[in-house]
Enzyme design. Structure first.
Site, PDB file in Angstrom:
ATOM      1  N   HIS A   1     -17.213 -29.538  11.641  1.00  0.00           N
ATOM      2  CA  HIS A   1     -17.356 -28.845  12.918  1.00  0.00           C
ATOM      3  C   HIS A   1     -18.760 -29.038  13.506  1.00  0.00           C
ATOM      4  CE1 HIS A   1     -14.044 -26.904  10.797  1.00  0.00           C
ATOM      5  NE2 HIS A   1     -13.581 -26.509  11.967  1.00  0.00           N
TER       6      HIS A   1
ATOM      7  N   LEU B   1     -15.902 -21.474  23.812  1.00  0.00           N
ATOM      8  CA  LEU B   1     -14.762 -22.300  23.437  1.00  0.00           C
ATOM      9  C   LEU B   1     -14.352 -22.038  21.993  1.00  0.00           C
ATOM     10  CD1 LEU B   1     -15.784 -25.694  25.062  1.00  0.00           C
ATOM     11  CD2 LEU B   1     -13.988 -24.132  25.838  1.00  0.00           C
TER      12      LEU B   1
ATOM     13  N   HIS C   1     -13.284 -29.143  18.913  1.00  0.00           N
ATOM     14  CA  HIS C   1     -13.414 -28.225  17.775  1.00  0.00           C
ATOM     15  C   HIS C   1     -12.902 -28.900  16.499  1.00  0.00           C
ATOM     16  CE1 HIS C   1     -13.728 -24.224  15.890  1.00  0.00           C
ATOM     17  NE2 HIS C   1     -12.728 -24.654  15.147  1.00  0.00           N
TER      18      HIS C   1
ATOM     19  N   GLU D   1      -9.418   0.056   5.451  1.00  0.00           N
ATOM     20  CA  GLU D   1      -9.325  -0.597   4.149  1.00  0.00           C
ATOM     21  C   GLU D   1     -10.000  -1.966   4.133  1.00  0.00           C
ATOM     22  OE1 GLU D   1      -6.176   2.479   4.445  1.00  0.00           O
ATOM     23  OE2 GLU D   1      -6.725   0.778   5.728  1.00  0.00           O
TER      24      GLU D   1
ATOM     25  N   PHE E   1      -1.731   0.421   0.815  1.00  0.00           N
ATOM     26  CA  PHE E   1      -2.648   0.136   1.917  1.00  0.00           C
ATOM     27  C   PHE E   1      -3.651  -0.964   1.599  1.00  0.00           C
ATOM     28  CE2 PHE E   1      -1.768   4.832   2.866  1.00  0.00           C
ATOM     29  CZ  PHE E   1      -0.561   4.506   3.466  1.00  0.00           C
TER      30      PHE E   1
ATOM     31  N   HIS F   1      -0.454   6.138  -6.011  1.00  0.00           N
ATOM     32  CA  HIS F   1       0.782   6.408  -5.283  1.00  0.00           C
ATOM     33  C   HIS F   1       1.647   5.153  -5.173  1.00  0.00           C
ATOM     34  CE1 HIS F   1      -1.613   9.877  -4.440  1.00  0.00           C
ATOM     35  NE2 HIS F   1      -0.616  10.473  -3.790  1.00  0.00           N
TER      36      HIS F   1
ATOM     37  N   ARG G   1       1.263   8.683  -9.189  1.00  0.00           N
ATOM     38  CA  ARG G   1       1.112   9.997  -8.559  1.00  0.00           C
ATOM     39  C   ARG G   1       1.546  11.117  -9.497  1.00  0.00           C
ATOM     40  NH1 ARG G   1       3.825  11.899  -2.781  1.00  0.00           N
ATOM     41  NH2 ARG G   1       2.572  13.789  -2.536  1.00  0.00           N
TER      42      ARG G   1
END
Length: 629
Positions: free
Chosen positions: A32, A182, A256, A362, A387, A411, A469
């Site tokens: 790049h 860009l 790019h 998170e 999560f 949990h 849990r």
């Protein structure tokens, strides 16, 4: 005051960075270059005047930290290393070659790279973690500089970082956005509208400075202003041009990720004034202080629990964290606003100076953990198992960074009960097993949990602990040991007809099934596979040999990639034994709300389902014996 001589030196260095980015990518045949050219002026001034870094001692705690969030501009970073005199021109031209430390995107294979980048949206959140370490733990005056691309500001993780940096008043954090307009396929969302970037940043409580990213005086003034502020983080929003300095490239789409051909390379280099061989003396840190000391290392005294009582493994995790905090002053804890459920709150109350609340973010939580371990802290980060999926790309990249972080998901599975499937982590074991070099643990009782948490502390890589849990019976004594990579044979005899393999909540169902089957004259082996990765291959192989290849694996998880898959993988290695008859019990259908007992039964992963599975295998064995007779 900036002198004309300084301006000339900075300009020449910037041009060298551009030329070297072009040269390296042309030799590589990929990369790049244009993305590396737009921020060259910004980096020339930073490297020459403001960055304080001892390249001979990258581990120096007083060093500033630089994170290239736009990791595809790696040619620019390596050109900076050459200008600093720490790599040769020959090394620079090894970019992207097999065996070179100069990989296509930065990784810690290079000693001056703290974290891998290239998956956009990660550098600034990780920078927040490093800045937290500097301000609150190390208590040293180093700064954290992060160069971002404008495209990556569309990532939500960037704004989690803006929020948390402001919340924690990280005046040692300086973000630089390279607004070159860009992206990969055309114009970015905001183009050159730097005012919108500034307004958003100010709304989050940052000092925002808009500049011409090619005006060396404005760059110098912006950096100086960033260092002068002491009550908020700073973002410098620099309007630049992709491919700056070469007419055929400058602010032109379609370039790019494309290297120049040799003829075009020579024209571009000539237009930039030719090759240069500038080496600069980067400023050393202004202090030689040591990080703050948060206590002395002590003998670890883990909590213990009486057999036959009921304790949730998440409760034991919280207790063990406090014990770790007492024994290990480098242990820090993060949580995503569920610390009263994960029991990380116990650590927060005991060691508030080493606890960082990440709220419902998170991605930022995992990123902060990665940043904290850069500074040699030992982070434990917890939330509901479900999560962590939000932060999975950060976890994947943490492995690329060779980061050492501990993640704890509570949990998990249908056994959480009435909250329903949105809260049930049912893919976590598969997700974490797939991470390179990871460790995956799933304890079944409180004493086991405490012992495993103690071992996690010294374990390298990404270490994941799944907690439950529900309160479950304590089945192991306080003197039992649970080495990572091991397992526990809970019940066995020389007459076992099948083996039941469980972990966590399903181990308790397996024990219930064992007792029921025993009453029916069927003897079975029960294995607690608490170490899901690495799994105890030898014990599984022995059990298969001893029980005619009859295996039942039961897990509170989707069928794909979890404990059952880990057990099957154990038999892909050289295995000399009977042919396997393996039944895998897992959650097949989308669960609903209900009591834990109802949901385990509906998913066919309770003791009833286990007993039936064993009996089906035994019946097959009896039938096979009769047919042979």
């Amino acid at each position: 005051m900036t002198t004309q001589e300084q301006l000339h030196q900075w300009h020449e260095l910037a041009q060298q960075l551009r030329v070297d980015s072009i040269r390296a990518t042309t030799v590589a045949g990929s990369g790049h270059p244009t993305s590396s050219m737009s921020p060259a002026d910004l980096m020339a001034v930073l490297l020459s005047k403001y960055l304080c870094y001892d390249f001979n001692r990258p581990e120096n705690p007083n060093n500033d930290r630089f994170i290239l969030s736009k990791g595809h501009a790696a040619p620019l970073l390596y050109s900076m290393y050459k200008a600093a005199g720490v790599i040769t021109d020959q090394q620079l031209l090894s970019l992207r070659q097999f065996g070179s430390s100069l990989e296509g995107h930065p990784t810690p294979v290079s000693p001056w790279v703290d974290v891998a980048t290239g998956s956009l949206g990660q550098g600034l959140p990780i920078g927040v973690g490093v800045a937290l370490a500097g301000k609150y733990l190390d208590q040293l005056p180093y700064n954290v500089w992060v160069l971002l691309g404008d495209s990556e500001t569309a990532e939500g993780s960037i704004w989690e970082a803006f929020d948390h940096a402001s919340h924690y008043t990280l005046d040692n954090l300086i973000a630089i956005i390279d607004v070159n307009r860009l992206g990969q396929r055309g114009q970015t969302e905001l183009g050159w509208n730097t005012q919108i970037y500034a307004n958003r940043a100010r709304a989050f409580g940052w000092q925002a400075i808009e500049i011409d990213g090619h005006d060396l005086i404005e760059i110098d003034q912006a950096y100086s202003a960033a260092l002068a502020v002491n009550d908020r983080p700073t973002v410098i929003i620099a309007r630049t041009k992709k491919g700056k300095g070469v007419a055929a490239l400058e602010d032109i789409g379609g370039w790019h990720g494309k290297a120049l051909k040799s003829a075009d390379e020579q024209k571009a280099i000539a237009e930039l004034g030719g090759q240069r061989h500038i080496t600069i003396n980067v400023n050393y840190p202004t202090t030689e202080n040591q990080p703050a000391i948060w206590g002395q290392t002590q003998t670890l005294q883990l909590p213990t629990y009486n057999k036959d009582t009921k304790v949730a493994t998440r409760r034991a995790y919280g207790d063990a964290l406090v014990a770790l905090g007492t024994a290990r002053p480098n242990v820090v804890v993060l949580d995503a606003e569920v610390s009263n459920s994960t029991y990380a709150e116990d650590f927060a109350e005991t060691f508030p100076e080493r606890y960082f609340e990440m709220y419902i973010a998170e991605q930022q939580m995992v990123a902060a953990a990665i940043g904290l371990q850069v500074r040699k802290y030992n982070p434990f980060a917890s939330t509901f198992a479900a999560f962590f999926t939000r932060a999975y790309d950060f976890i994947r990249m943490a492995a690329v960074s060779r980061a050492n972080i501990k993640l704890v998901g509570s949990h998990a599975g249908v056994s959480i009960g009435q909250d329903g499937p949105s809260q049930m982590g049912l893919e976590d074991l598969a997700a974490f097993r797939a991470v390179w070099g990871s460790t995956v643990l799933y304890p079944s009782d409180a004493n086991q949990t405490a012992k495993l948490v103690g071992q996690m502390c010294d374990r390298s890589g990404i270490v994941y602990l799944r907690t439950t849990r529900e309160s479950t019976p304590v089945i192991y004594g306080t003197q039992e040991e649970f080495p990572i990579g091991g397992s526990k044979v809970v019940h066995s005899s020389d007459k076992d007809q099948a083996t039941i393999i469980g972990a966590g909540i399903t181990l308790h169902e397996a024990i219930k099934a064992y007792k029921r089957l025993q009453n029916e004259g069927i003897t079975v082996r029960v294995i607690d596979a608490y170490s899901v990765k690495p799994i105890d291959v030898s014990t599984l192989h022995q059990a298969a040999r001893d029980t005619n290849g009859n295996l039942v694996v039961v897990e509170d998880h989707w069928p794909e990639g979890g404990l059952g898959a880990a057990v099957l993988d154990a038999f892909t290695a050289p295995y000399k034994g009977l042919q396997l008859q393996l039944i895998k019990l897992a959650v097949e259908d989308m669960p609903t709300s209900g009591t834990p007992e109802e949901l385990l039964h509906a998913a066919k992963i309770d003791s009833d389902a286990i007993a039936e599975a064993v009996k089906s295998l035994v019946r097959q064995l009896v039938g096979l014996g009769k047919s042979r007779g």
